[in-house]
Design an enzyme around this catalytic site. Structure first.
Site, mmCIF file in Angstrom:
data_model
loop_
_atom_site.group_PDB
_atom_site.id
_atom_site.type_symbol
_atom_site.label_atom_id
_atom_site.label_comp_id
_atom_site.label_asym_id
_atom_site.label_seq_id
_atom_site.Cartn_x
_atom_site.Cartn_y
_atom_site.Cartn_z
ATOM 1 N N CYS A 68 2.942 0.638 -1.585
ATOM 2 C CA CYS A 68 3.081 2.070 -1.302
ATOM 3 C C CYS A 68 4.220 2.662 -2.134
ATOM 4 O O CYS A 68 5.039 1.937 -2.705
ATOM 5 C CB CYS A 68 3.315 2.322 0.188
ATOM 6 N N HIS A 103 5.131 4.281 4.391
ATOM 7 C CA HIS A 103 5.024 2.827 4.401
ATOM 8 C C HIS A 103 4.265 2.323 5.616
ATOM 9 O O HIS A 103 3.349 1.504 5.497
ATOM 10 C CB HIS A 103 6.388 2.150 4.336
#
Lengths: 379, 379
Positions: free
Chosen positions: A307, A336
């Protein structure tokens, strides 16, 4: 219509890898749906949702009805247009928020009367009304009104409540017959923590031609072992060819077990709420980023995550942002955690396809030993 | 070294279009620098800054010294590495925050003693110390310690203060001789609201070989007309071949006038702070998004803006997010306001290059009639 919206491509034990089709796209299942309470997943924009790979989000009927109002949203062209979200949307029935947020709620045959938590104004949700609201929002998957029985409710109360939930479901289906429009409609099974009532609820609900079926009333304060016991009892009783949705659940371990029990869809505020509290999920377990040990940790939050947060920032910086309560902290942490929950669903799906779901579940279980121990209590 | 860092490519009246070079990039001037107080521009990530086209941001020495600590940042490789910001960074001297945020400050010849607004701990900032902090942060442009004289200070106090600011500047330059490292060092001129003291400060400071010069002590509570009077008096006295920086200023009208007076660099919390208060700048004037009139406004926030917020969302949705105090509101509003301020600088530069800065200033003035009226009072 309802049969073609869902196909199961692989099974591994009870676990299923499938595809759900809505008016706004194709959803690989199992899937985790981020919660966009009032029309935005907290701290997260549509481009962020695309980045984490979320094909579907959830909106709360109760919240959107009160603010900005479902009719205002309808005049904007629906919730997708209003929130600039091109993917799919599932809206809940509003029932859960009525029971958890509003005051002075009165349950009657007609529906549930309540006062707004925002301004105290009085409102009535009926099975027909909450469908009208969801049609105004133009959600891809609508949920019927139900009563979510509180944990600890006795047998008689639960039995009466489930009968009411069944009658409300019948009224909902009558008000919105199958095939009326592109908005799918899911039924919600209840039955509290009484296995025969769970079975009865499913028998009553699943005779109706809903597009999918939810398990409601779990994760409402019960011990984890009891939740898992009910989950593993209930999920197999649901129709095999329709999507199964475990509402408001849960932790990664809960989701992995839900999938193991044959559930296809999940939603929970956990990844975003925990993100705002500094609790972050990683491939090596759960951490709290506020801890002093991360102050000089130059490594990524999760070396196995791709991410934006993990690609870009160190644990030291994320700790500093959280300690300073910077707004950026909430977005980066949410990005996240959502990626973690979406990855969990993606990886589970791949494991099912490759016939190694038992191993996958064992790995998730090993990541959360304390929680797994609680789940095993009394088993 | 200091001469090659800045080139002026065009002039239109006193207004200048130039290029400033730092260790982290090339900055077209005039430029607006977003404020990243504790190492993050509030609600905004580095990818957002890239999207709005910000080549340089500001960091606050006072805040970063207290939390997470400049030495911790140095061990991370400096502020660019720590915050994953590849562009340029200017850090202030910390003086302004000592005077505005901390308690029990005592100004001595040696420096200024103060108590942290976070935990009450006692600290001493000296001219040498704040340079050490900024070297630890590895900012591209460091500022010398100065005393920002409060509005209303009398002539004698201001004269004594400016003499101290000059001695502090001498000590700073001595501690960090020109050419020591890649970190540029700017002097800050003071002099309160006494024109001859402004002139004296510049004469004393500009004899020292700083890489650029700031005008400090404006926009500290004085009437707008008085600020503009001092600005137009002071800016032309600064050395013509070096970058000029008007600290902590200001509104779009202030910036347009600063450029008109010959200033090259600006910073202010206004675009981000106002964004969080729902005040948004558009090509047709300032609006407050919370107003009822926007509840069903399907148009973009600013049809002439190309930021993510304006490309993606309606005023109706932005109003709803703000009314619900959703975290996404703060990011989307900040993205837009920063784009507006950066666009203002970009458009000003283009107007200078094309020799139509007078027209440009007239257009900005017409957008903010109330503020312009205040600026004209007593003129």
């Amino acid at each position: 219509m309802s049969d073609s919206i869902f196909t199961i491509e692989h099974k591994d034990g009870a676990a299923r890898a499938g595809t759900l089709r809505t008016a706004h796209g194709v959803i690989p299942t199992p899937i985790f749906m981020p919660v966009g309470t009032v029309g935005s997943v907290k701290a997260i924009a549509p481009d962020d949702l695309a980045a984490v790979g979320a094909p579907i989000i959830l909106g709360n009927t109760y919240h959107l009805y009160l603010r900005p109002g479902d009719e205002l949203v309808a005049r904007r062209g629906g919730l997708h247009e209003f929130a600039s979200w091109p993917g799919s949307i599932l809206t809940d029935s509003g029932g859960f928020q009525v029971f958890s947020l509003s005051s002075l709620r009165k349950i009657r045959e007609e529906g549930v009367e309540f006062r707004s938590h925002l301004d105290g104004s009085k409102h009535l949700f009926t099975p027909e009304k909450v469908l009208q609201i969801q049609r105004n929002l133009n959600s891809d998957i609508m949920m019927v009104l139900d009563e979510c029985v509180p944990y600890g409710a006795d047998y008689d109360y639960t039995a009466k409540s489930l009968a009411l939930t069944t009658r409300w479901a019948q009224r909902a289906r009558a008000a919105y017959p199958a095939g009326t429009a592109h908005n799918l409609l899911f039924g919600i099974t209840q039955g509290g923590f009484h296995k025969d009532l769970r079975k009865r609820s499913i028998e009553e609900l699943c005779g109706m031609d809903f597009d999918g079926f939810a398990i409601g009333g779990l994760s409402v304060g019960e011990p984890k072992a009891q939740m898992y016991d009910l989950l593993y009892h209930t999920a197999p009783l649901l129709p095999g060819h329709k999507p199964r949705y475990l509402m408001g659940v849960g932790t990664p371990l809960d989701i992995a077990n839900g999938i193991n029990a044959g559930v296809d869809m999940f939603d929970c505020v956990l990844p975003t709420r925990n993100a705002r509290n500094g609790t972050l999920y990683t491939s090596v377990g759960k951490i709290n980023i506020r801890r002093k040990q991360f102050a000089e940790d130059d490594g990524p939050l999760d070396p196995n995550c791709n991410c934006y947060t993990c690609r870009t920032f160190s644990r030291a910086y994320l700790r500093h942002l959280y300690a300073s309560q910077e707004l950026l902290s909430f977005r980066l942490n949410s990005l996240h955690n959502l990626t973690y929950f979406l990855d969990l669903a993606r990886n589970a799906r791949q494991a099912i396809i490759e016939g190694r779901y038992t191993d996958f579940l064992a790995k998730i279980t090993a990541l959360y030993p304390d929680e797994a121990a609680k789940a095993a209590e009394g088993a």
